[in-house]
Scaffold this motif. Sequence first.
Motif, PDB file in Angstrom:
ATOM      1  N   GLN A 209      -8.905  12.564   0.132  1.00 20.48           N
ATOM      2  CA  GLN A 209      -8.284  13.973   0.643  1.00 20.48           C
ATOM      3  C   GLN A 209      -7.043  13.594   1.490  1.00 20.48           C
ATOM      4  OE1 GLN A 209     -11.360  17.027   1.744  1.00 20.48           O
ATOM      5  NE2 GLN A 209     -12.726  15.891   0.281  1.00 20.48           N
ATOM      6  N   LEU A 210      -7.418  12.809   2.364  1.00 21.45           N
ATOM      7  CA  LEU A 210      -6.371  12.575   3.398  1.00 21.45           C
ATOM      8  C   LEU A 210      -5.172  11.924   2.759  1.00 21.45           C
ATOM      9  CD1 LEU A 210      -5.327  12.114   6.394  1.00 21.45           C
ATOM     10  CD2 LEU A 210      -6.780  10.110   6.412  1.00 21.45           C
ATOM     11  N   ALA A 211      -5.352  11.180   1.498  1.00 20.53           N
ATOM     12  CA  ALA A 211      -3.859  10.832   0.806  1.00 20.53           C
ATOM     13  C   ALA A 211      -3.267  11.974   0.403  1.00 20.53           C
ATOM     14  CB  ALA A 211      -4.466   9.714  -0.101  1.00 20.53           C
ATOM     15  N   ASN A 212      -3.926  12.742  -0.163  1.00 21.96           N
ATOM     16  CA  ASN A 212      -3.336  13.990  -0.913  1.00 21.96           C
ATOM     17  C   ASN A 212      -2.602  14.693   0.157  1.00 21.96           C
ATOM     18  OD1 ASN A 212      -4.317  13.316  -3.543  1.00 21.96           O
ATOM     19  ND2 ASN A 212      -6.148  14.543  -3.383  1.00 21.96           N
ATOM     20  N   ARG A 213      -3.208  14.812   1.368  1.00 20.02           N
ATOM     21  CA  ARG A 213      -2.788  15.838   2.467  1.00 20.02           C
ATOM     22  C   ARG A 213      -1.532  14.941   2.950  1.00 20.02           C
ATOM     23  NH1 ARG A 213      -6.312  18.624   5.499  1.00 20.02           N
ATOM     24  NH2 ARG A 213      -4.598  19.181   7.159  1.00 20.02           N
ATOM     25  N   LEU A 214      -1.368  13.719   3.033  1.00 20.82           N
ATOM     26  CA  LEU A 214      -0.213  12.924   3.448  1.00 20.82           C
ATOM     27  C   LEU A 214       0.998  13.189   2.316  1.00 20.82           C
ATOM     28  CD1 LEU A 214      -1.934   9.840   5.150  1.00 20.82           C
ATOM     29  CD2 LEU A 214      -0.772  11.319   6.342  1.00 20.82           C
ATOM     30  N   ASP A 215       0.513  13.060   1.137  1.00 20.80           N
ATOM     31  CA  ASP A 215       1.625  13.051   0.070  1.00 20.80           C
ATOM     32  C   ASP A 215       2.238  14.461   0.404  1.00 20.80           C
ATOM     33  OD1 ASP A 215       1.361  10.646  -1.234  1.00 20.80           O
ATOM     34  OD2 ASP A 215      -0.029  11.446  -2.605  1.00 20.80           O
ATOM     35  N   ALA A 216       1.484  15.780   0.577  1.00 26.80           N
ATOM     36  CA  ALA A 216       1.947  16.945   0.784  1.00 26.80           C
ATOM     37  C   ALA A 216       2.858  17.167   1.896  1.00 26.80           C
ATOM     38  CB  ALA A 216       1.057  17.943   0.833  1.00 26.80           C
TER      39      ALA A 216
ATOM     40  N   ASP B  63       8.830  13.161  -0.552  1.00 23.00           N
ATOM     41  CA  ASP B  63       9.299  11.977  -1.311  1.00 23.00           C
ATOM     42  C   ASP B  63       9.401  10.663  -0.240  1.00 23.00           C
ATOM     43  OD1 ASP B  63      10.621  10.120  -3.149  1.00 23.00           O
ATOM     44  OD2 ASP B  63      12.365  11.236  -2.628  1.00 23.00           O
ATOM     45  N   VAL B  64       8.844   9.580  -0.657  1.00 21.27           N
ATOM     46  CA  VAL B  64       8.735   8.478   0.157  1.00 21.27           C
ATOM     47  C   VAL B  64       9.760   7.544  -0.193  1.00 21.27           C
ATOM     48  CG1 VAL B  64       6.430   8.848   0.839  1.00 21.27           C
ATOM     49  CG2 VAL B  64       6.724   7.487  -1.232  1.00 21.27           C
ATOM     50  N   GLN B  65      10.543   7.678  -1.310  1.00 22.81           N
ATOM     51  CA  GLN B  65      11.600   6.797  -1.897  1.00 22.81           C
ATOM     52  C   GLN B  65      12.555   6.395  -0.682  1.00 22.81           C
ATOM     53  OE1 GLN B  65      12.111   5.609  -5.148  1.00 22.81           O
ATOM     54  NE2 GLN B  65      13.894   4.357  -4.072  1.00 22.81           N
ATOM     55  N   GLY B  66      12.818   4.914  -0.551  1.00 18.64           N
ATOM     56  CA  GLY B  66      13.711   4.494   0.446  1.00 18.64           C
ATOM     57  C   GLY B  66      13.305   4.616   1.917  1.00 18.64           C
TER      58      GLY B  66
ATOM     59  N   LEU C  83      -6.334   3.762   4.324  1.00 22.61           N
ATOM     60  CA  LEU C  83      -5.233   4.147   3.650  1.00 22.61           C
ATOM     61  C   LEU C  83      -4.390   3.140   2.672  1.00 22.61           C
ATOM     62  CD1 LEU C  83      -4.069   6.768   6.277  1.00 22.61           C
ATOM     63  CD2 LEU C  83      -5.406   7.273   3.902  1.00 22.61           C
ATOM     64  N   ARG C  84      -4.868   1.839   2.741  1.00 23.52           N
ATOM     65  CA  ARG C  84      -4.168   0.779   1.985  1.00 23.52           C
ATOM     66  C   ARG C  84      -4.004   0.959   0.536  1.00 23.52           C
ATOM     67  NH1 ARG C  84      -8.090  -3.963   4.170  1.00 23.52           N
ATOM     68  NH2 ARG C  84      -9.540  -2.318   3.604  1.00 23.52           N
ATOM     69  N   ALA C  85      -4.953   1.708  -0.166  1.00 23.74           N
ATOM     70  CA  ALA C  85      -4.432   2.175  -1.547  1.00 23.74           C
ATOM     71  C   ALA C  85      -3.488   3.232  -1.515  1.00 23.74           C
ATOM     72  CB  ALA C  85      -5.859   2.627  -2.316  1.00 23.74           C
ATOM     73  N   TRP C  86      -3.532   4.177  -0.647  1.00 23.36           N
ATOM     74  CA  TRP C  86      -2.425   5.237  -0.821  1.00 23.36           C
ATOM     75  C   TRP C  86      -1.012   4.646  -0.264  1.00 23.36           C
ATOM     76  CZ3 TRP C  86       0.532   6.656   3.663  1.00 23.36           C
ATOM     77  CH2 TRP C  86       1.544   7.538   3.510  1.00 23.36           C
ATOM     78  N   ALA C  87      -1.039   3.605   0.546  1.00 21.64           N
ATOM     79  CA  ALA C  87       0.061   2.911   0.950  1.00 21.64           C
ATOM     80  C   ALA C  87       0.674   2.039  -0.330  1.00 21.64           C
ATOM     81  CB  ALA C  87      -0.212   2.110   1.965  1.00 21.64           C
ATOM     82  N   ALA C  88      -0.116   1.619  -0.981  1.00 22.71           N
ATOM     83  CA  ALA C  88       0.339   0.702  -2.157  1.00 22.71           C
ATOM     84  C   ALA C  88       0.993   1.816  -3.188  1.00 22.71           C
ATOM     85  CB  ALA C  88      -0.877  -0.171  -2.785  1.00 22.71           C
ATOM     86  N   ALA C  89       0.342   2.855  -3.336  1.00 20.33           N
ATOM     87  CA  ALA C  89       1.008   4.054  -4.290  1.00 20.33           C
ATOM     88  C   ALA C  89       2.226   4.392  -3.653  1.00 20.33           C
ATOM     89  CB  ALA C  89      -0.068   4.673  -4.470  1.00 20.33           C
ATOM     90  N   CYS C  90       2.464   4.484  -2.643  1.00 21.70           N
ATOM     91  CA  CYS C  90       3.504   4.767  -1.894  1.00 21.70           C
ATOM     92  C   CYS C  90       4.628   3.732  -2.286  1.00 21.70           C
ATOM     93  CB  CYS C  90       3.582   4.916  -0.240  1.00 21.70           C
ATOM     94  SG  CYS C  90       2.687   6.653   0.139  1.00 21.70           S
ATOM     95  N   ARG C  91       4.248   2.489  -2.249  1.00 24.54           N
ATOM     96  CA  ARG C  91       5.311   1.371  -2.521  1.00 24.54           C
ATOM     97  C   ARG C  91       5.815   1.352  -3.973  1.00 24.54           C
ATOM     98  NH1 ARG C  91       5.226  -4.072  -3.876  1.00 24.54           N
ATOM     99  NH2 ARG C  91       6.965  -5.083  -2.794  1.00 24.54           N
ATOM    100  N   ASP C  92       4.756   1.744  -4.848  1.00 27.46           N
ATOM    101  CA  ASP C  92       5.224   1.892  -5.945  1.00 27.46           C
ATOM    102  C   ASP C  92       6.061   3.049  -6.296  1.00 27.46           C
ATOM    103  OD1 ASP C  92       3.282  -0.297  -6.606  1.00 27.46           O
ATOM    104  OD2 ASP C  92       1.713   1.305  -7.393  1.00 27.46           O
ATOM    105  N   ARG C  93       6.144   3.877  -5.556  1.00 30.90           N
ATOM    106  CA  ARG C  93       7.110   4.879  -5.572  1.00 30.90           C
ATOM    107  C   ARG C  93       8.230   4.828  -4.709  1.00 30.90           C
ATOM    108  NH1 ARG C  93       1.988   8.102  -4.256  1.00 30.90           N
ATOM    109  NH2 ARG C  93       3.084   9.002  -2.656  1.00 30.90           N
ATOM    110  N   GLY C  94       8.515   3.608  -4.402  1.00 31.26           N
ATOM    111  CA  GLY C  94       9.787   3.270  -3.491  1.00 31.26           C
ATOM    112  C   GLY C  94       9.752   3.118  -2.025  1.00 31.26           C
TER     113      GLY C  94
END
Length: 195
Positions: free
Chosen positions: A36-43, A47-50, A65-76
């Motif tokens: 849930q924290l990961a979803n709230r951080l995304d919102a 956009d995390v690109q760059g 939040l390591r899995a969330w961070a890895a997903a952010c890395r996948d998004r740039g």
Amino acid sequence: MQETPGTAQWRKAMRQELIEARQAIPVAARQKADAQLANRLDALIGDVQGRTISLYWPFRGEPDLRAWAAACRDRGAALALPVVVAKATPLEFRRWVPGDKLEKGVWNIPIPPDSSEVVAPDIVLSPVVGLDAANFRLGYGGGFFDRTIAALRESGHTARVIGVGYAQQKMDTIHSHEFDIPMDDAVLIDTTDPV
């Protein structure tokens, strides 16, 4: 603002109580809250690109939040981990890629090696022991995040600092003093929430 006599002892007692309460939260409840924290951080972040995001290696029941961070890395996004380089100094942020070899830092927390690139993050996630309504953070007592935020702001770097934790860590006040600096934002998730 001068520190009120007895505040240091009160903070020490509260710190211990809040850490014990956080560590007592069942792992499954923490994992659900972390999603849930990961979803709230995304919102909140968008956009995390760059952008460079500094997370932290979870310690003593902190949100993972390591899995969330890895997903952010996948998004740039680029990632960094904070490193204690010396007592009573700001943290240093070192670039990190999931899977990189890490070394043991203070309290045996894994950190990128000295040879890693030092970066200035755009987003700094700061785990909290306690957090009050004005977004002042009660941490472990070393003052590292407060010194870091102060140094970032003094340098003109516009990093957005977000306190993260669980709703059970919410406090009326941390009895802030002149060296405490509030977070720009905070996300606290209730580990008892059935959603």
